[in-house]
Write an enzyme that holds these catalytic residues in place. Structure first.
Site, PDB file in Angstrom:
ATOM      1  N   ASN A   1      25.634   4.581  22.352  1.00  7.45           N
ATOM      2  CA  ASN A   1      25.598   3.152  22.712  1.00  7.45           C
ATOM      3  C   ASN A   1      26.639   2.315  21.979  1.00  7.45           C
ATOM      4  O   ASN A   1      27.120   1.327  22.511  1.00  7.45           O
ATOM      5  CB  ASN A   1      24.185   2.578  22.504  1.00  7.45           C
ATOM      6  CG  ASN A   1      23.839   2.430  21.042  1.00  7.45           C
ATOM      7  OD1 ASN A   1      24.205   3.263  20.228  1.00  7.45           O
ATOM      8  ND2 ASN A   1      23.138   1.367  20.714  1.00  7.45           N
TER       9      ASN A   1
ATOM     10  N   CYS B   1      19.640  -0.688  19.406  1.00 12.46           N
ATOM     11  CA  CYS B   1      18.366  -0.393  18.742  1.00 12.46           C
ATOM     12  C   CYS B   1      17.626  -1.633  18.253  1.00 12.46           C
ATOM     13  O   CYS B   1      16.412  -1.709  18.325  1.00 12.46           O
ATOM     14  CB  CYS B   1      18.645   0.512  17.560  1.00 12.46           C
ATOM     15  SG  CYS B   1      19.956  -0.130  16.494  1.00 12.46           S
TER      16      CYS B   1
ATOM     17  N   GLU C   1      21.781   2.001   6.205  1.00 12.09           N
ATOM     18  CA  GLU C   1      23.236   1.897   6.292  1.00 12.09           C
ATOM     19  C   GLU C   1      23.575   0.467   5.909  1.00 12.09           C
ATOM     20  O   GLU C   1      22.808  -0.450   6.186  1.00 12.09           O
ATOM     21  CB  GLU C   1      23.710   2.218   7.713  1.00 12.09           C
ATOM     22  CG  GLU C   1      23.503   3.678   8.032  1.00 12.09           C
ATOM     23  CD  GLU C   1      23.826   4.054   9.469  1.00 12.09           C
ATOM     24  OE1 GLU C   1      23.824   3.173  10.342  1.00 12.09           O
ATOM     25  OE2 GLU C   1      24.062   5.243   9.703  1.00 12.09           O
TER      26      GLU C   1
HETATM   27  P1  NAD Z   1      19.376  11.097  21.391  1.00 11.29           P
HETATM   28  O1  NAD Z   1      18.437  11.235  20.278  1.00 11.29           O
HETATM   29  O2  NAD Z   1      19.045  11.708  22.698  1.00 11.29           O
HETATM   30  O3  NAD Z   1      20.833  11.670  21.022  1.00 11.29           O
HETATM   31  C1  NAD Z   1      21.503  11.262  19.853  1.00 11.29           C
HETATM   32  C2  NAD Z   1      22.451  12.357  19.414  1.00 11.29           C
HETATM   33  O4  NAD Z   1      21.696  13.485  19.005  1.00 11.29           O
HETATM   34  C3  NAD Z   1      23.412  12.842  20.476  1.00 11.29           C
HETATM   35  O5  NAD Z   1      24.674  13.052  19.902  1.00 11.29           O
HETATM   36  C4  NAD Z   1      22.784  14.167  20.909  1.00 11.29           C
HETATM   37  O6  NAD Z   1      23.708  15.080  21.466  1.00 11.29           O
HETATM   38  C5  NAD Z   1      22.234  14.674  19.604  1.00 11.29           C
HETATM   39  N1  NAD Z   1      21.158  15.655  19.718  1.00 11.29           N
HETATM   40  C6  NAD Z   1      20.285  15.835  20.740  1.00 11.29           C
HETATM   41  N2  NAD Z   1      19.405  16.830  20.442  1.00 11.29           N
HETATM   42  C7  NAD Z   1      19.721  17.265  19.196  1.00 11.29           C
HETATM   43  C8  NAD Z   1      19.160  18.241  18.318  1.00 11.29           C
HETATM   44  N3  NAD Z   1      18.118  18.975  18.664  1.00 11.29           N
HETATM   45  N4  NAD Z   1      19.714  18.377  17.103  1.00 11.29           N
HETATM   46  C9  NAD Z   1      20.758  17.633  16.702  1.00 11.29           C
HETATM   47  N5  NAD Z   1      21.339  16.701  17.499  1.00 11.29           N
HETATM   48  C10 NAD Z   1      20.827  16.513  18.732  1.00 11.29           C
HETATM   49  O7  NAD Z   1      19.667   9.560  21.477  1.00 11.29           O
HETATM   50  P2  NAD Z   1      19.709   8.660  22.741  1.00 11.29           P
HETATM   51  O8  NAD Z   1      18.334   8.556  23.240  1.00 11.29           O
HETATM   52  O9  NAD Z   1      20.783   9.072  23.643  1.00 11.29           O
HETATM   53  O10 NAD Z   1      20.162   7.303  22.001  1.00 11.29           O
HETATM   54  C11 NAD Z   1      19.490   6.159  22.111  1.00 11.29           C
HETATM   55  C12 NAD Z   1      18.604   5.987  20.890  1.00 11.29           C
HETATM   56  O11 NAD Z   1      19.403   5.742  19.731  1.00 11.29           O
HETATM   57  C13 NAD Z   1      17.691   4.801  21.033  1.00 11.29           C
HETATM   58  O12 NAD Z   1      16.404   5.131  20.610  1.00 11.29           O
HETATM   59  C14 NAD Z   1      18.328   3.788  20.104  1.00 11.29           C
HETATM   60  O13 NAD Z   1      17.433   2.793  19.671  1.00 11.29           O
HETATM   61  C15 NAD Z   1      18.838   4.652  19.011  1.00 11.29           C
HETATM   62  N6  NAD Z   1      19.848   3.951  18.203  1.00 11.29           N
HETATM   63  C16 NAD Z   1      19.530   3.603  16.915  1.00 11.29           C
HETATM   64  C17 NAD Z   1      20.444   2.900  16.131  1.00 11.29           C
HETATM   65  C18 NAD Z   1      20.122   2.501  14.714  1.00 11.29           C
HETATM   66  O14 NAD Z   1      21.043   2.264  13.941  1.00 11.29           O
HETATM   67  N7  NAD Z   1      18.858   2.397  14.328  1.00 11.29           N
HETATM   68  C19 NAD Z   1      21.681   2.560  16.660  1.00 11.29           C
HETATM   69  C20 NAD Z   1      21.965   2.934  17.973  1.00 11.29           C
HETATM   70  C21 NAD Z   1      21.037   3.636  18.733  1.00 11.29           C
END
Ligand code: NAD
Length: 488
Positions: free
Chosen positions: A159, A291, A468
């Protein structure tokens, strides 16, 4: 429909030590969310390539750590400078990656520059240790050391890739660690440009390695025995898998996850200002795909209908369309899967008794080929219902009425998440009371903006572990060692 930015982006690649590789074990077709068409091929790292990247980071670690702190600081400062000089290029990469509107993509470059500069500033002022006893009665001189871990595994989502990189990498490097980054295959352009700029800044090969890929590459990185700490941004389900993997070797981790942040609007607030803020952060900027957004709007009963109308009116003014458009405020969501998820969560909310105020259907016409969803407001949402409890990650705002401060607080604290909290009131005492009582990692009263480099950012509960930003974000990248020297 897409307006070309006219800027040539480098082909997505893997960065392993000094190598730049265009081939992985497979190729992912990157789809431009604005047009639904393929706009790039992404090499997906194999498990063996993840291993090579970790080895490269491991080999680079001792020299990077031993580099005089002032030199580390200068290289990171140079990276910030190059990012600023290449604002147009980084913004174009951001637009191509995930359809962020030009204004948002440009603002993110500015913010990422500040984060990089902030941690560059720490690199030669590190709070490395302190004297804990000076001999005397105990017969020993003691001090604590803060030491970099070694290789940090950084996994980020799609995102806001540039922000995620800027929130993790400069802090990790300033502390003397090296990194292997696994970006999402959905956003390959920004990490590629970032890697090019890091090399131009003189950051040695192997200090920053990049392995685009999917879950398998991420899992291989987390499991690698030479990866000493994991920093992850993404969803709670993935975080659980990462935590389970880290538990096997007690590997420490930082988890930056999702939220369902409450935005409390009291009758004594500046309602126009609050409505503009609610509309902009729920629908504009990132189309609900961030997020910390205020996606649960809690409004005092006495101003409930009036306030909903104000938010809907503000949202109706937002130009929606091509991310490269000069005035576009709402771009597309990331892909078809996001459209399907939004439709399904909205359908469930309406079945549970929610009232659709505006939006609710994917946009057609000249936007039909992209993944465009309009600002969508659902009123009268059950505080315990699915829309109040789960993150949508799209432009859907859940609105809930409350009677008084105690009722608002009870609803606000009624989810498993704990990322951000927003309060609108002219009663500062109430603002302070609620700031203390809301169970979140950050609070913004009357539109304050917290997401700056010098302030810690992070959640509790299902929103994550660790921080962070600020000194807290730097300290995540050290472990502590206690040293004693006998003096008699
Ligand atoms: P996701 O958890 O599906 O994927 C995130 C990353 O993890 C990707 O690079 C993916 O390839 C990798 N991944 C997937 N399975 C994995 C595994 N088993 N082991 C290691 N890596 C793996 O995330 P998403 O749903 O695409 O992203 C959206 C989420 O991210 C939302 O919940 C959002 O709120 C959160 N987010 C949080 C912040 C924050 O700073 N708190 C910032 C941005 C987004």
């Amino acid at each position: 429909m897409s307006i070309e930015t006219g800027i040539q982006l480098p082909a997505p690649s893997l960065r392993i030590g000094a190598q730049e590789l265009l081939d992985g074990e497979s190729t992912h077709e990157h789809i431009d969310p604005a047009t639904g068409k393929v706009n790039g091929l992404v090499p997906m790292a194999s498990t063996a390539q993840v291993d090579q990247a970790v080895q490269a980071a491991h080999e680079a670690f001792l020299a990077w750590r031993a580099l005089p702190a002032g030199q580390r600081a200068r290289k990171l400062m140079k990276l910030a400078e190059l990012m600023e000089e290449n604002t147009e290029l980084l913004a174009a990469a951001g637009m191509a990656d995930n359809g962020a509107p030009r204004i948002t993509a440009g603002n993110m470059v500015g913010a990422a520059v500040e984060w990089t500069r902030y941690y560059a500033g720490w690199a030669d002022k590190l709070p490395l240790g302190r004297i804990t006893s000076n001999g005397g009665a105990g017969g020993s001189f003691g001090h604590t050391l803060r030491q970099p871990y070694g290789v940090i595994g950084a996994i980020i989502t799609w995102n806001a890739p540039l922000m995620s990189l800027a929130m993790k990498v400069p802090a990790a490097l300033a502390a003397g660690n090296t990194v292997v980054i696994k970006p999402s295959e959905l956003t390959p352009f920004t990490p590629t440009v970032f890697a090019d700029l890091a090399r131009e800044a003189g950051i040695p090969d192997g200090v920053i390695n990049i392995v685009p890929g999917g879950p398998a590459a991420g899992a291989a990185l987390v499991e690698h025995r030479l990866v000493k700490k994991v920093t992850f941004t993404g969803g709670p389900a993935t975080a659980q898998a990462i935590a389970a993997s880290c538990a096997k070797t007690f590997k420490p981790m930082i988890l930056e996850l999702g939220g369902k942040s409450a935005n409390l609007v009291f009758e004594d607030a500046d309602l126009d200002k609050a409505a503009g803020h609610a509309a902009f952060f729920s629908f504009g900027m990132m189309s609900g795909q961030a997020c910390a957004l205020p996606t649960r709007l809690l409004v005092q009963e006495s101003v409930y209908e009036q306030f909903i109308e104000k938010v809907a009116a503000a949202a109706a003014q937002f130009p929606i369309g091509d991310p490269a458009g000069e005035y576009t405020m709402c771009g597309p969501v990331i892909n078809q899967a996001a459209i399907d998820r939004i439709d399904s969560m909205l359908g469930a909310a309406l079945e549970e008794g929610g009232r659709l105020v505006t939006g609710g259907q994917r946009l057609g016409g000249e936007l039909a080929e992209g993944f465009y969803y309009p600002p969508t407001i659902v009123a009268d949402v059950d505080p315990n219902g699915s829309l109040a409890q789960n993150e949508v990650f799209g432009p859907v705002l859940a609105v809930i009425p409350f009677r008084d401060e105690a009722h608002a607080l009870q609803i606000a604290n009624g989810t498993d998440y704990g990322l951000s909290g927003y309060i609108w009131t002219s009663d500062l005492g109430r603002g302070l009371r609620l700031a203390e009582s809301m169970e979140t990692g950050e609070i913004a009263v009357n539109g304050a903006f917290n997401a700056t480099a010098e302030r810690p950012f992070g959640g509790i509960g299902h929103s994550g572990i660790g921080n962070e930003g600020g000194l807290e974000g730097l300290e995540e990248f050290f472990w502590t060692k206690s040293v004693g020297i006998a003096t008699r």
